[in-house]
Design a protein around this motif. Structure first.
Motif, PDB file in Angstrom:
ATOM      1  N   PHE A 125       3.597   4.529   6.278  1.00  0.00           N
ATOM      2  CA  PHE A 125       2.569   3.959   5.295  1.00  0.00           C
ATOM      3  C   PHE A 125       1.283   4.896   5.254  1.00  0.00           C
ATOM      4  N   ASP A 126       0.327   4.700   4.297  1.00  0.00           N
ATOM      5  CA  ASP A 126      -0.831   5.493   4.209  1.00  0.00           C
ATOM      6  C   ASP A 126      -1.750   4.851   5.003  1.00  0.00           C
ATOM      7  N   LEU A 127      -2.413   5.225   6.020  1.00  0.00           N
ATOM      8  CA  LEU A 127      -3.341   4.768   6.872  1.00  0.00           C
ATOM      9  C   LEU A 127      -4.804   4.142   5.830  1.00  0.00           C
ATOM     10  N   GLN A 128      -5.199   5.044   4.950  1.00  0.00           N
ATOM     11  CA  GLN A 128      -6.342   4.731   4.148  1.00  0.00           C
ATOM     12  C   GLN A 128      -5.880   3.575   3.130  1.00  0.00           C
ATOM     13  N   GLN A 129      -4.830   3.631   2.576  1.00  0.00           N
ATOM     14  CA  GLN A 129      -4.102   2.789   1.576  1.00  0.00           C
ATOM     15  C   GLN A 129      -4.265   1.118   2.416  1.00  0.00           C
ATOM     16  N   VAL A 130      -3.725   1.229   3.459  1.00  0.00           N
ATOM     17  CA  VAL A 130      -3.506  -0.108   4.324  1.00  0.00           C
ATOM     18  C   VAL A 130      -4.787  -0.477   4.792  1.00  0.00           C
ATOM     19  N   PHE A 161       0.648  -6.281   0.335  1.00  0.00           N
ATOM     20  CA  PHE A 161       1.616  -5.305   0.930  1.00  0.00           C
ATOM     21  C   PHE A 161       3.129  -5.383   0.715  1.00  0.00           C
ATOM     22  N   SER A 162       3.553  -6.053  -0.193  1.00  0.00           N
ATOM     23  CA  SER A 162       5.077  -6.561  -0.563  1.00  0.00           C
ATOM     24  C   SER A 162       5.569  -5.167  -1.066  1.00  0.00           C
ATOM     25  N   ASN A 163       4.728  -4.277  -1.616  1.00  0.00           N
ATOM     26  CA  ASN A 163       5.226  -3.008  -2.129  1.00  0.00           C
ATOM     27  C   ASN A 163       5.227  -1.797  -1.051  1.00  0.00           C
ATOM     28  N   ILE A 164       4.812  -2.435   0.179  1.00  0.00           N
ATOM     29  CA  ILE A 164       4.640  -1.105   1.278  1.00  0.00           C
ATOM     30  C   ILE A 164       5.666  -1.667   2.313  1.00  0.00           C
ATOM     31  N   LEU A 165       5.933  -2.923   2.569  1.00  0.00           N
ATOM     32  CA  LEU A 165       6.752  -3.471   3.857  1.00  0.00           C
ATOM     33  C   LEU A 165       8.162  -3.308   3.224  1.00  0.00           C
ATOM     34  N   PRO A 166       9.178  -3.310   3.930  1.00  0.00           N
ATOM     35  CA  PRO A 166      10.609  -3.691   3.746  1.00  0.00           C
ATOM     36  C   PRO A 166      10.622  -5.191   3.538  1.00  0.00           C
ATOM     37  N   ASN A 167      11.744  -5.497   2.779  1.00  0.00           N
ATOM     38  CA  ASN A 167      11.917  -6.858   2.324  1.00  0.00           C
ATOM     39  C   ASN A 167      12.210  -7.711   3.566  1.00  0.00           C
TER      40      ASN A 167
END
Length: 218
Positions: A125-130, A161-167
């Motif tokens: 993940f990108d810390l700034q994005q999260v 966060f659906s596009n960052i985390l696995p399904n």
């Protein structure tokens, strides 16, 4: 006062988030993005300026004219508390600035529980994005119509966060975040309150509220 500081802190971070997270604003023209950034930065100044006038009270009266007397009174109570908080802040600028910074840092540490869970699960993940998306989500929760943002928080977390985390991980992560940031502190606070004031603290608060309301009616 601390709630007002937290809201202002998050509002001031919104332009940074919008300019740094391309996935959120990729459909937004640059001119609209600039206008939104200026608006969010100017919003605290506009609000403070309006509090010096009678326009907010007139607006509350107009919007609540068809509601019950109790609801209308609660709206004015909330407005007066907010206004008094701003007045207190204006009388102690240095202390307020220090508390403002401390409140902001405290919020960021609370939001950091999410990237900490990401790290524990070995999720890239990108810390700034999260952290930016956590800022947006928690700013929305301050104005959520549900108690404590229940439902809105979980749904907003899934959307952001659906596009960052696995399904299949989004729901688990939303529950972990809410438990760590909201429910665990609530339970600890309840224990501390009861140990400090006794198990009859709720009845005492209720009795005091009824007594105060009775005196006002008299």
């Amino acid at each position: 006062v601390r709630t007002v500081m937290s809201i202002i802190f998050l509002i001031l971070l919104v332009p940074v988030v919008l300019h740094s997270d391309e996935d959120i604003v990729k459909w937004m023209p640059a001119s609209v993005l600039t206008i939104l950034s200026v608006l969010f930065i100017s919003l605290p100044i506009i609000v403070i300026s309006l509090l010096q006038t009678r326009y907010p009270e007139r607006a509350i009266m107009w919007f609540t004219r068809k509601l019950s007397f109790t609801t209308q009174r609660n709206c004015f109570i909330w407005y007066n508390e907010f206004k008094n908080a701003v007045v207190v802040m204006g009388k102690h600028p240095k202390m307020v600035f220090r508390a403002f910074i401390e409140s902001g840092v405290s919020l960021l540490f609370i939001y950091a529980t999410v990237p900490a869970y990401f790290t524990g699960l070995n999720i890239d993940f990108d810390l700034q994005q999260v952290m930016g998306r956590m800022v947006l989500l928690n700013l929305i929760l301050y104005f959520s119509p549900t108690p404590g943002g229940s439902g809105v928080a979980e749904a907003g977390f899934l959307v952001l966060f659906s596009n960052i985390l696995p399904n299949g991980v989004e729901g688990i992560m939303a529950v972990l975040w809410r438990f760590t940031a909201e429910y665990l502190p609530f339970m600890l606070g309840a224990v501390v309150t009861i140990r400090a004031f006794g198990s009859d603290v709720l009845n005492m608060a209720s009795l005091k509220s009824k007594t105060t309301e009775g005196k006002k009616n008299e």
